[in-house]
Write a protein that holds these residues in place. Structure first.
Motif, PDB file in Angstrom:
ATOM      1  N   VAL A  60      -1.574 -32.287  -9.341  1.00  0.00           N
ATOM      2  CA  VAL A  60      -2.193 -32.184  -8.007  1.00  0.00           C
ATOM      3  C   VAL A  60      -2.842 -30.810  -7.891  1.00  0.00           C
ATOM      4  O   VAL A  60      -2.236 -29.814  -8.290  1.00  0.00           O
ATOM      5  N   THR A  61      -4.058 -30.767  -7.348  1.00  0.00           N
ATOM      6  CA  THR A  61      -4.702 -29.479  -7.096  1.00  0.00           C
ATOM      7  C   THR A  61      -4.303 -29.012  -5.701  1.00  0.00           C
ATOM      8  O   THR A  61      -4.520 -29.731  -4.727  1.00  0.00           O
ATOM      9  N   ILE A  62      -3.707 -27.820  -5.636  1.00  0.00           N
ATOM     10  CA  ILE A  62      -3.348 -27.253  -4.329  1.00  0.00           C
ATOM     11  C   ILE A  62      -4.434 -26.235  -3.990  1.00  0.00           C
ATOM     12  O   ILE A  62      -4.583 -25.224  -4.673  1.00  0.00           O
ATOM     13  N   ASP A  63      -5.194 -26.515  -2.928  1.00  0.00           N
ATOM     14  CA  ASP A  63      -6.330 -25.659  -2.599  1.00  0.00           C
ATOM     15  C   ASP A  63      -5.885 -24.365  -1.913  1.00  0.00           C
ATOM     16  O   ASP A  63      -6.497 -23.321  -2.095  1.00  0.00           O
ATOM     17  N   TYR A  64      -4.844 -24.459  -1.115  1.00  0.00           N
ATOM     18  CA  TYR A  64      -4.314 -23.287  -0.402  1.00  0.00           C
ATOM     19  C   TYR A  64      -2.801 -23.315  -0.575  1.00  0.00           C
ATOM     20  O   TYR A  64      -2.153 -24.277  -0.154  1.00  0.00           O
ATOM     21  N   LEU A  65      -2.254 -22.263  -1.183  1.00  0.00           N
ATOM     22  CA  LEU A  65      -0.809 -22.256  -1.496  1.00  0.00           C
ATOM     23  C   LEU A  65      -0.161 -20.950  -1.049  1.00  0.00           C
ATOM     24  O   LEU A  65      -0.704 -19.865  -1.261  1.00  0.00           O
ATOM     25  N   GLY A  66       1.027 -21.078  -0.438  1.00  0.00           N
ATOM     26  CA  GLY A  66       1.807 -19.912  -0.033  1.00  0.00           C
ATOM     27  C   GLY A  66       2.589 -19.332  -1.188  1.00  0.00           C
ATOM     28  O   GLY A  66       2.186 -18.361  -1.819  1.00  0.00           O
ATOM     29  N   PHE A  67       3.721 -19.938  -1.532  1.00  0.00           N
ATOM     30  CA  PHE A  67       4.639 -19.385  -2.531  1.00  0.00           C
ATOM     31  C   PHE A  67       4.895 -20.359  -3.681  1.00  0.00           C
ATOM     32  O   PHE A  67       4.926 -21.569  -3.472  1.00  0.00           O
ATOM     33  N   THR A  68       5.156 -19.817  -4.852  1.00  0.00           N
ATOM     34  CA  THR A  68       5.544 -20.619  -6.021  1.00  0.00           C
ATOM     35  C   THR A  68       6.983 -20.260  -6.399  1.00  0.00           C
ATOM     36  O   THR A  68       7.347 -19.092  -6.398  1.00  0.00           O
ATOM     37  N   PHE A  69       7.763 -21.305  -6.697  1.00  0.00           N
ATOM     38  CA  PHE A  69       9.169 -21.087  -7.068  1.00  0.00           C
ATOM     39  C   PHE A  69       9.533 -21.838  -8.332  1.00  0.00           C
ATOM     40  O   PHE A  69       8.982 -22.910  -8.579  1.00  0.00           O
ATOM     41  N   PRO A  70      10.514 -21.339  -9.057  1.00  0.00           N
ATOM     42  CA  PRO A  70      11.110 -22.196 -10.094  1.00  0.00           C
ATOM     43  C   PRO A  70      11.896 -23.313  -9.413  1.00  0.00           C
ATOM     44  O   PRO A  70      11.994 -23.350  -8.190  1.00  0.00           O
ATOM     45  N   ASP A  71      12.467 -24.196 -10.175  1.00  0.00           N
ATOM     46  CA  ASP A  71      13.121 -25.379  -9.623  1.00  0.00           C
ATOM     47  C   ASP A  71      14.418 -25.025  -8.888  1.00  0.00           C
ATOM     48  O   ASP A  71      15.465 -24.829  -9.511  1.00  0.00           O
ATOM     49  N   ARG A  72      14.330 -24.925  -7.568  1.00  0.00           N
ATOM     50  CA  ARG A  72      15.523 -24.722  -6.734  1.00  0.00           C
ATOM     51  C   ARG A  72      15.363 -25.607  -5.517  1.00  0.00           C
ATOM     52  O   ARG A  72      14.238 -25.897  -5.123  1.00  0.00           O
ATOM     53  N   PHE A  73      16.477 -26.012  -4.917  1.00  0.00           N
ATOM     54  CA  PHE A  73      16.363 -26.837  -3.715  1.00  0.00           C
ATOM     55  C   PHE A  73      16.227 -25.927  -2.504  1.00  0.00           C
ATOM     56  O   PHE A  73      17.069 -25.070  -2.252  1.00  0.00           O
ATOM     57  N   ILE A  74      15.140 -26.123  -1.759  1.00  0.00           N
ATOM     58  CA  ILE A  74      14.750 -25.216  -0.684  1.00  0.00           C
ATOM     59  C   ILE A  74      15.085 -25.828   0.670  1.00  0.00           C
ATOM     60  O   ILE A  74      14.896 -27.032   0.866  1.00  0.00           O
TER      61      ILE A  74
END
Ligand code: IMP
Ligand code: MG
Length: 184
Positions: A139-153
């Motif tokens: 999926v192309t994310i056009d506007y993104l806040g934060f990137t995380f490794p795999d954790r349950f948020i």
């Protein structure tokens, strides 16, 4: 198994990123009046903060709802649209989809494919959080806040089994193995 909350992003860090995203949207949509479509329930707080940080007049704010994880912390691999939007809201309009968190990408792919069928003038995705390690569909994310490794948020609108949406910060929900007293 007990669970504990580990704070990942403070209120001020969230506010700073939301402001940056709003500025990017204001810049890109300066001469237009976009339609914002928020994916319930998780993105309701993000949407509320984002639109209040924007100056661009928004023509309408709409909501879509997809089937949820329930009490699971892993994706079922399927997403079903429970509540859509009317075709006339999308047709010929500049549409921005507002998502809380990108995981496998299945939910968002389903939403984007559904909206494409209504022929928007443009269709963009704005997501607060991304867990790219978990992606199963590109999926192309056009506007993104934060990137995380795999954790349950959780927090800031995002839940685990309907809990924690009201927390103003963003947390990782971690499993904590209970230490047993030895049976003597
Ligand atoms: P996907 O279809 O696997 O990309 O999942 C996207 C949806 O699952 C998001 O809109 C969230 O509602 C939910 N989700 C994904 N990851 C998390 C998480 O870490 N915490 C809570 N909900 C999540
Ligand atoms: Mg969601």
């Amino acid at each position: 198994m007990d669970r504990k909350l580990v704070c990942l992003i403070s209120q001020s860090e969230i506010a700073a990123i939301v402001k940056q995203l709003a500025q990017s949207l204001d810049r890109d949509y300066a001469q237009r009046s976009p339609v914002m479509i928020s994916i319930l329930k998780g993105s309701f707080i993000f949407l509320a903060d984002l639109v209040r940080a924007m100056n661009t007049p928004i023509s309408t704010i709409e909501f879509m709802r997809l089937s949820s994880y329930g009490a699971l912390t892993v994706s079922s691999g399927q997403a079903e649209i429970v509540m859509g939007v009317p075709e006339q809201v999308v047709k010929g309009r500049d549409v921005i989809v507002i998502e809380d968190i990108m995981d496998t990408g299945i939910t968002t792919t389903t939403v984007l494919a559904y909206l494409e069928r209504y022929h928007p003038a443009s269709l963009k995705l704005c997501a607060l959080l991304d867990k790219p390690d978990r992606r199963r569909v590109p999926v192309t994310i056009d506007y993104l806040g934060f990137t995380f490794p795999d954790r349950f948020i959780v927090g800031y609108g995002i839940d685990y089994a309907r809990q924690y949406r009201q927390l103003p910060e963003i947390y990782a929900l971690e499993e904590q193995h209970r230490v047993r007293e030895p049976l003597v």
